[in-house]
Design an enzyme around this catalytic site. Sequence first.
Site, PDB file in Angstrom:
ATOM      1  N   SER A 199       0.816  -1.189   0.033  1.00 17.45           N
ATOM      2  CA  SER A 199       0.113   0.048   0.002  1.00 17.45           C
ATOM      3  C   SER A 199       0.840   0.981   0.064  1.00 17.45           C
ATOM      4  O   SER A 199       2.158   1.150   0.559  1.00 17.45           O
ATOM      5  CB  SER A 199      -0.723  -0.006   1.175  1.00 17.45           C
ATOM      6  OG  SER A 199      -1.565   1.252   1.403  1.00 17.45           O
ATOM      7  N   TYR A 212      -2.294  -0.459  10.704  1.00 16.91           N
ATOM      8  CA  TYR A 212      -2.301  -0.847   9.244  1.00 16.91           C
ATOM      9  C   TYR A 212      -1.214  -0.451   8.734  1.00 16.91           C
ATOM     10  O   TYR A 212      -0.480  -1.395   7.727  1.00 16.91           O
ATOM     11  CB  TYR A 212      -3.581  -0.136   8.845  1.00 16.91           C
ATOM     12  CG  TYR A 212      -3.506  -0.599   7.222  1.00 16.91           C
ATOM     13  CD1 TYR A 212      -4.303  -1.799   6.866  1.00 16.91           C
ATOM     14  CD2 TYR A 212      -3.281   0.399   6.284  1.00 16.91           C
ATOM     15  CE1 TYR A 212      -4.220  -2.119   5.300  1.00 16.91           C
ATOM     16  CE2 TYR A 212      -3.505   0.254   4.991  1.00 16.91           C
ATOM     17  CZ  TYR A 212      -4.012  -0.967   4.529  1.00 16.91           C
ATOM     18  OH  TYR A 212      -4.161  -1.408   3.144  1.00 16.91           O
TER      19      TYR A 212
END
Length: 235
Positions: free
Chosen positions: A140, A153
Amino acid sequence: MNIIITGASKGLGKSIAEIFAADKQGHSFFICARNSNELENTAKELQGRFPRTSMHAIACDVADRQSVNGFVKQVLQITDRIDVLVNNAGIFYPGSVHNEAEGTLEKMIEVNLYGAYHLTRLLLPYMMKVKSGHIFNICSIASLAAYENGGAYSISKFALYGFSKNLREEMKPYNIKVTHVLPGAAYTDSWSGSNIDTARIMEAADVAKMIYAAAHLSPQACVEEIIIRPQLGDL
Ligand SMILES: NC(=O)c1ccc[n+]([C@@H]2O[C@H](COP(=O)([O-])OP(=O)(O)OC[C@H]3O[C@@H](n4cnc5c(N)ncnc54)[C@H](OP(=O)(O)O)[C@@H]3O)[C@@H](O)[C@H]2O)c1
């Protein structure tokens, strides 16, 4: 080709399956997710739309070692030739290090890092033996920089990126390609209910198209990293 995609019942994983499934020559897919009904429905839908493919839907929780072992066992009953592995399954709980719930980091590391690490380790011997294959790790832009509400995260995605970079170096002599995929926001179920303007963020297919292109270069070329963001930048 034999293609394994984790977390492929919806979102980016499904989109990646779709783009490969559209190939004329037809491929064998091994797709997993935890919810077996959703997974079966996706497999049936793709099988119907792309009759040349062979869809194997195997329910698996990548955070659970026994479940991952069972998944690999079922794949190996059909083939030990793995051409493409996409470590896509992931979860996102927004939060900050200072106030996210106890256990958030553990849960996210278990799915986002350990899932990819253990599945890959189980499959590598078969890929290394034949010196071929391509592994995509869906990291990501949260792997690259801290951002608001990133918290655990972002930490888990930094770790996955580290895993992917190490794997790339290790796999060079085995002719196995490794690509780190670092998408910004792309519209999937994980955005539903967020009131996001769908025109402001990418389509899942944008990410899938880049992966498909990277999988179709000459044997001597490896796309190491795909960074793809909405045209107007991160949210
Ligand atoms: N969409 C974005 O904006 C974006 C941006 C950057 C990176 N990413 C990354 O891209 C990946 C896919 O995201 P997405 O937006 O497509 O998510 P999504 O729409 O929520 O889909 C996630 C998929 O993963 C499966 N999954 C979740 N936990 C799992 C587990 N423990 N074991 C096996 N399967 C599991 C889900 O099915 P079940 O729930 O049934 O298991 C589902 O098929 C993730 O790694 C995410 O971090 C997404």
